[in-house]
Design a protein around this motif. Structure first.
Motif, PDB file in Angstrom:
ATOM      1  N   LEU A 270      34.989  77.169  -6.028  1.00  0.00           N
ATOM      2  CA  LEU A 270      34.769  77.542  -4.630  1.00  0.00           C
ATOM      3  C   LEU A 270      35.205  76.425  -3.690  1.00  0.00           C
ATOM      4  CD1 LEU A 270      31.300  79.344  -4.835  1.00  0.00           C
ATOM      5  CD2 LEU A 270      33.452  80.346  -4.057  1.00  0.00           C
ATOM      6  N   ALA A 271      34.921  75.179  -4.070  1.00  0.00           N
ATOM      7  CA  ALA A 271      35.375  74.047  -3.259  1.00  0.00           C
ATOM      8  C   ALA A 271      36.896  73.988  -3.224  1.00  0.00           C
ATOM      9  CB  ALA A 271      34.804  72.747  -3.816  1.00  0.00           C
ATOM     10  N   GLY A 272      37.537  74.275  -4.360  1.00  0.00           N
ATOM     11  CA  GLY A 272      38.995  74.296  -4.390  1.00  0.00           C
ATOM     12  C   GLY A 272      39.573  75.424  -3.556  1.00  0.00           C
ATOM     13  N   LEU A 273      38.935  76.591  -3.585  1.00  0.00           N
ATOM     14  CA  LEU A 273      39.412  77.712  -2.777  1.00  0.00           C
ATOM     15  C   LEU A 273      39.301  77.414  -1.288  1.00  0.00           C
ATOM     16  CD1 LEU A 273      37.863  80.708  -4.764  1.00  0.00           C
ATOM     17  CD2 LEU A 273      40.297  80.246  -4.454  1.00  0.00           C
ATOM     18  N   GLY A 274      38.271  76.671  -0.921  1.00  0.00           N
ATOM     19  CA  GLY A 274      38.098  76.330   0.489  1.00  0.00           C
ATOM     20  C   GLY A 274      39.159  75.380   1.009  1.00  0.00           C
ATOM     21  N   SER A 275      39.831  74.662   0.101  1.00  0.00           N
ATOM     22  CA  SER A 275      40.861  73.708   0.524  1.00  0.00           C
ATOM     23  C   SER A 275      42.250  74.333   0.632  1.00  0.00           C
ATOM     24  CB  SER A 275      40.923  72.535  -0.463  1.00  0.00           C
ATOM     25  OG  SER A 275      41.356  72.978  -1.745  1.00  0.00           O
ATOM     26  N   ILE A 276      42.406  75.614   0.250  1.00  0.00           N
ATOM     27  CA  ILE A 276      43.704  76.288   0.346  1.00  0.00           C
ATOM     28  C   ILE A 276      43.896  76.786   1.774  1.00  0.00           C
ATOM     29  CG2 ILE A 276      45.109  78.203  -0.490  1.00  0.00           C
ATOM     30  CD1 ILE A 276      43.619  78.076  -3.118  1.00  0.00           C
ATOM     31  N   PRO A 277      44.975  76.399   2.450  1.00  0.00           N
ATOM     32  CA  PRO A 277      45.198  76.851   3.838  1.00  0.00           C
ATOM     33  C   PRO A 277      45.287  78.377   3.923  1.00  0.00           C
ATOM     34  CG  PRO A 277      46.691  75.053   3.270  1.00  0.00           C
ATOM     35  CD  PRO A 277      46.031  75.482   1.999  1.00  0.00           C
ATOM     36  N   HIS A 278      44.554  78.939   4.871  1.00  0.00           N
ATOM     37  CA  HIS A 278      44.551  80.389   5.026  1.00  0.00           C
ATOM     38  C   HIS A 278      45.898  80.903   5.528  1.00  0.00           C
ATOM     39  CE1 HIS A 278      42.601  84.267   5.331  1.00  0.00           C
ATOM     40  NE2 HIS A 278      43.046  84.416   6.576  1.00  0.00           N
ATOM     41  N   GLU A 279      46.665  80.023   6.164  1.00  0.00           N
ATOM     42  CA  GLU A 279      47.972  80.441   6.691  1.00  0.00           C
ATOM     43  C   GLU A 279      48.910  80.893   5.568  1.00  0.00           C
ATOM     44  OE1 GLU A 279      46.467  77.680   7.377  1.00  0.00           O
ATOM     45  OE2 GLU A 279      45.942  77.836   9.524  1.00  0.00           O
ATOM     46  N   LEU A 280      48.746  80.319   4.368  1.00  0.00           N
ATOM     47  CA  LEU A 280      49.599  80.718   3.244  1.00  0.00           C
ATOM     48  C   LEU A 280      49.373  82.183   2.881  1.00  0.00           C
ATOM     49  CD1 LEU A 280      49.311  77.567   0.933  1.00  0.00           C
ATOM     50  CD2 LEU A 280      51.226  78.207   2.407  1.00  0.00           C
ATOM     51  N   TYR A 281      48.114  82.592   2.866  1.00  0.00           N
ATOM     52  CA  TYR A 281      47.803  83.990   2.563  1.00  0.00           C
ATOM     53  C   TYR A 281      48.355  84.919   3.649  1.00  0.00           C
ATOM     54  CZ  TYR A 281      44.556  82.267  -0.989  1.00  0.00           C
ATOM     55  OH  TYR A 281      44.007  81.642  -2.072  1.00  0.00           O
ATOM     56  N   GLU A 282      48.222  84.510   4.920  1.00  0.00           N
ATOM     57  CA  GLU A 282      48.705  85.344   6.014  1.00  0.00           C
ATOM     58  C   GLU A 282      50.229  85.498   5.957  1.00  0.00           C
ATOM     59  OE1 GLU A 282      47.276  83.420   9.491  1.00  0.00           O
ATOM     60  OE2 GLU A 282      45.236  84.239   9.322  1.00  0.00           O
ATOM     61  N   PRO A 301      48.175  78.766  -8.660  1.00  0.00           N
ATOM     62  CA  PRO A 301      48.911  77.489  -8.628  1.00  0.00           C
ATOM     63  C   PRO A 301      48.213  76.399  -7.822  1.00  0.00           C
ATOM     64  CG  PRO A 301      50.402  79.326  -8.251  1.00  0.00           C
ATOM     65  CD  PRO A 301      49.021  79.879  -8.193  1.00  0.00           C
ATOM     66  N   LEU A 302      47.656  76.750  -6.665  1.00  0.00           N
ATOM     67  CA  LEU A 302      47.020  75.745  -5.831  1.00  0.00           C
ATOM     68  C   LEU A 302      45.662  75.306  -6.381  1.00  0.00           C
ATOM     69  CD1 LEU A 302      47.925  76.946  -2.234  1.00  0.00           C
ATOM     70  CD2 LEU A 302      48.972  75.149  -3.602  1.00  0.00           C
ATOM     71  N   LEU A 303      45.090  76.094  -7.289  1.00  0.00           N
ATOM     72  CA  LEU A 303      43.848  75.694  -7.954  1.00  0.00           C
ATOM     73  C   LEU A 303      44.106  74.950  -9.264  1.00  0.00           C
ATOM     74  CD1 LEU A 303      41.316  78.663  -7.587  1.00  0.00           C
ATOM     75  CD2 LEU A 303      41.188  76.396  -6.559  1.00  0.00           C
ATOM     76  N   SER A 304      45.368  74.762  -9.629  1.00  0.00           N
ATOM     77  CA  SER A 304      45.676  74.118 -10.916  1.00  0.00           C
ATOM     78  C   SER A 304      45.092  72.712 -11.047  1.00  0.00           C
ATOM     79  CB  SER A 304      47.184  74.117 -11.154  1.00  0.00           C
ATOM     80  OG  SER A 304      47.870  73.446 -10.120  1.00  0.00           O
ATOM     81  N   LYS A 377      49.127  65.035 -21.140  1.00  0.00           N
ATOM     82  CA  LYS A 377      50.573  65.132 -21.268  1.00  0.00           C
ATOM     83  C   LYS A 377      51.045  66.576 -21.149  1.00  0.00           C
ATOM     84  CE  LYS A 377      54.780  63.835 -22.189  1.00  0.00           C
ATOM     85  NZ  LYS A 377      55.574  63.104 -21.195  1.00  0.00           N
ATOM     86  N   VAL A 378      50.378  67.484 -21.851  1.00  0.00           N
ATOM     87  CA  VAL A 378      50.843  68.874 -21.910  1.00  0.00           C
ATOM     88  C   VAL A 378      50.521  69.623 -20.627  1.00  0.00           C
ATOM     89  CG1 VAL A 378      50.614  71.062 -23.127  1.00  0.00           C
ATOM     90  CG2 VAL A 378      50.678  68.919 -24.416  1.00  0.00           C
ATOM     91  N   PHE A 379      49.251  69.559 -20.204  1.00  0.00           N
ATOM     92  CA  PHE A 379      48.837  70.346 -19.040  1.00  0.00           C
ATOM     93  C   PHE A 379      48.989  69.580 -17.730  1.00  0.00           C
ATOM     94  CE2 PHE A 379      46.234  71.944 -22.632  1.00  0.00           C
ATOM     95  CZ  PHE A 379      46.786  73.216 -22.686  1.00  0.00           C
ATOM     96  N   GLY A 380      48.940  68.240 -17.802  1.00  0.00           N
ATOM     97  CA  GLY A 380      49.090  67.463 -16.573  1.00  0.00           C
ATOM     98  C   GLY A 380      50.440  67.667 -15.909  1.00  0.00           C
ATOM     99  N   GLU A 381      51.477  67.903 -16.711  1.00  0.00           N
ATOM    100  CA  GLU A 381      52.812  68.119 -16.155  1.00  0.00           C
ATOM    101  C   GLU A 381      52.932  69.465 -15.448  1.00  0.00           C
ATOM    102  OE1 GLU A 381      55.396  67.763 -19.459  1.00  0.00           O
ATOM    103  OE2 GLU A 381      55.260  65.583 -19.586  1.00  0.00           O
ATOM    104  N   LYS A 382      52.041  70.398 -15.762  1.00  0.00           N
ATOM    105  CA  LYS A 382      52.129  71.735 -15.184  1.00  0.00           C
ATOM    106  C   LYS A 382      51.238  71.898 -13.947  1.00  0.00           C
ATOM    107  CE  LYS A 382      52.973  73.648 -19.794  1.00  0.00           C
ATOM    108  NZ  LYS A 382      54.422  73.690 -19.610  1.00  0.00           N
ATOM    109  N   VAL A 383      50.536  70.837 -13.582  1.00  0.00           N
ATOM    110  CA  VAL A 383      49.641  70.909 -12.421  1.00  0.00           C
ATOM    111  C   VAL A 383      50.471  70.843 -11.140  1.00  0.00           C
ATOM    112  CG1 VAL A 383      47.763  69.769 -11.181  1.00  0.00           C
ATOM    113  CG2 VAL A 383      47.723  69.906 -13.675  1.00  0.00           C
ATOM    114  N   PHE A 384      50.164  71.731 -10.213  1.00  0.00           N
ATOM    115  CA  PHE A 384      50.876  71.781  -8.933  1.00  0.00           C
ATOM    116  C   PHE A 384      50.000  71.115  -7.873  1.00  0.00           C
ATOM    117  CE2 PHE A 384      51.804  73.948  -4.887  1.00  0.00           C
ATOM    118  CZ  PHE A 384      53.139  73.633  -4.773  1.00  0.00           C
ATOM    119  N   TYR A 385      50.471  69.991  -7.321  1.00  0.00           N
ATOM    120  CA  TYR A 385      49.701  69.246  -6.328  1.00  0.00           C
ATOM    121  C   TYR A 385      50.153  69.520  -4.899  1.00  0.00           C
ATOM    122  CZ  TYR A 385      47.754  66.579 -10.190  1.00  0.00           C
ATOM    123  OH  TYR A 385      47.098  66.214 -11.338  1.00  0.00           O
ATOM    124  N   GLY A 386      51.014  70.528  -4.707  1.00  0.00           N
ATOM    125  CA  GLY A 386      51.423  70.894  -3.360  1.00  0.00           C
ATOM    126  C   GLY A 386      52.662  70.154  -2.888  1.00  0.00           C
TER     127      GLY A 386
END
Length: 386
Positions: A270-282, A301-304, A377-386
């Motif tokens: 929930l804390a992560g969802l609150g940090s996603i800009p609402h403009e992206l959804y719009e 992707p933004l919650l990765s 190594k495996v999953f850290g490379e697939k994380v999307f930090y924006g």
């Protein structure tokens, strides 16, 4: 002005200021360093020291790696097992290289990676067989049980937490109340929850779990008292060795783990969802995206980073799990719920083999460290930090 032409008094003053700044920084981190040393590095170092001794209640003679050999059994088998794991890592690297290669060459590289992976499986199976034949079967069998517990708990609790967080993030009535309800299991004393779940999964026909099964037309199960694999109990399929999966008793404990930590993961999501800009959804909705597209291509992707953090912490926690398993295990389960931490405790507390228990703890520490590095190594490379 160069350093050589600078007056000596000024150079001394600058050196003193630089030294004072360094000392100030070290003083700020000194409390954390002391806490980490006293409660982290020193216990690990002392456990490694104890593992080299024949330590039963009282300190005995130095025996080197004898405790490790007792746990792992055959050194050649352990080396073969490590070689197999190394081949698996190599297969992963080769497979990733295939994605960057040209189409024809990529097919060849993927085939090579698949062959390496198959070879790794044979080497690991051979090494594991030698270790089981000569090593401590109780400790070695506790490692796949721990892996079953981790794989059965972490993915499900993360998926359920993500779904619940996404639902609770919407504008629904009683949102705060539901958030509190889902978080309550995490703050409930774990031992008390384990006692309650032990009653729920009692083998009696009147237990809550068997009552629910009776409404569904299913015969009562032994639950915590059932040492047979869940694949055999539920589907009647008898598979050899590790392919049979966890016992029904372990699955009952896995359900407690999921119930306990879903609420905590939900709050973090929930804390992560609150940090996603609402403009992206719009913007995506203007382009014609539906709710599934929003969830698949924006939310996930933004919650990765949050997902990666929770998965890392959860896997470490499940490999160290002790309290709920120790309370819920029963002799009728025949050791099928004894994860590594419980086996180490039995070696230390019941058998009074302090040195040998320390060696088992160091092996578990090395396994957790290795799996953490692999995850990074495996999953850290697939994380999307924006």
């Amino acid at each position: 002005m160069s350093a050589t032409s600078m007056p000596q008094a000024r150079r001394k003053r600058l050196r003193w200021i630089d030294l004072r700044e360094h000392l100030t920084g070290y003083l700020f981190i000194l409390p954390s360093v002391l806490i980490l040393t006293v409660f982290g590095f020193f216990p690990i170092g002392y456990a490694a020291y104890m593992s080299s001794m024949q330590w039963r209640v009282r300190k005995g003679p130095f025996i080197g790696l004898a405790n490790y050999q007792k746990a792992l059994g055959d050194w050649s088998g352990a080396l073969m097992f490590a070689l197999g794991v190394g081949l698996m890592v190599l297969a992963y690297i080769v497979w990733n290289r295939a994605a960057k290669a040209r189409s024809n060459l990529g097919l060849v590289v993927r085939t090579l990676a698949a062959l390496i992976l198959i070879g790794a499986g044979f080497v690991i199976a051979s090494g594991w067989g030698r270790m089981l034949a000569a090593g401590d079967k109780d400790f070695l069998n506790s490692l796949p049980i721990t892996l079953f517990y981790a794989l059965g708990t972490v993915p499900l609790e993360l998926v359920l937490a993500l779904i619940l967080a996404y639902i609770l993030f919407q504008k629904i009535r009683g949102q705060e109340f539901f958030r509190m309800i889902y978080f309550l299991p995490y703050i409930t004393p774990l031992v008390a929850a384990a006692v309650v779940f032990r009653t729920i999964f009692s083998p009696r026909e009147s237990s809550l779990a068997n009552t629910v099964l009776s409404y569904l037309g299913v015969s009562p199960l032994k639950w915590l008292f059932e040492p047979k694999p869940v694949s055999e109990v539920l589907f009647g399929v008898q598979l050899p060795g590790l392919w049979a999966g966890p016992s029904l008793a372990l699955v009952s404990i896995i359900l407690l783990g999921i119930w306990t930590y879903v609420g905590y993961n939900t709050v973090i999501f929930l804390a992560g969802l609150g940090s996603i800009p609402h403009e992206l959804y719009e913007a995506a909705q203007i382009d014609g995206a539906n709710n599934w597209h929003l969830f698949r291509y924006i939310t996930i992707p933004l919650l990765s980073p949050v997902t990666f953090y929770l998965a890392l912490i959860a896997f470490i926690g499940t490999f160290k799990a002790f309290n709920q398993i120790y309370v819920m295990r029963v002799p009728s389960a025949q050791g099928t719920v004894n994860v590594a931490s419980v086996t180490i405790f039995d070696t230390f507390y019941k058998a009074n083999q302090f040195g040998y228990a320390a060696a088992q703890a160091i092996i578990l520490f090395a396994i957790i460290l290795f799996l953490t590095l692999v995850q990074n190594k495996v999953f850290g490379e697939k994380v999307f930090y924006g």
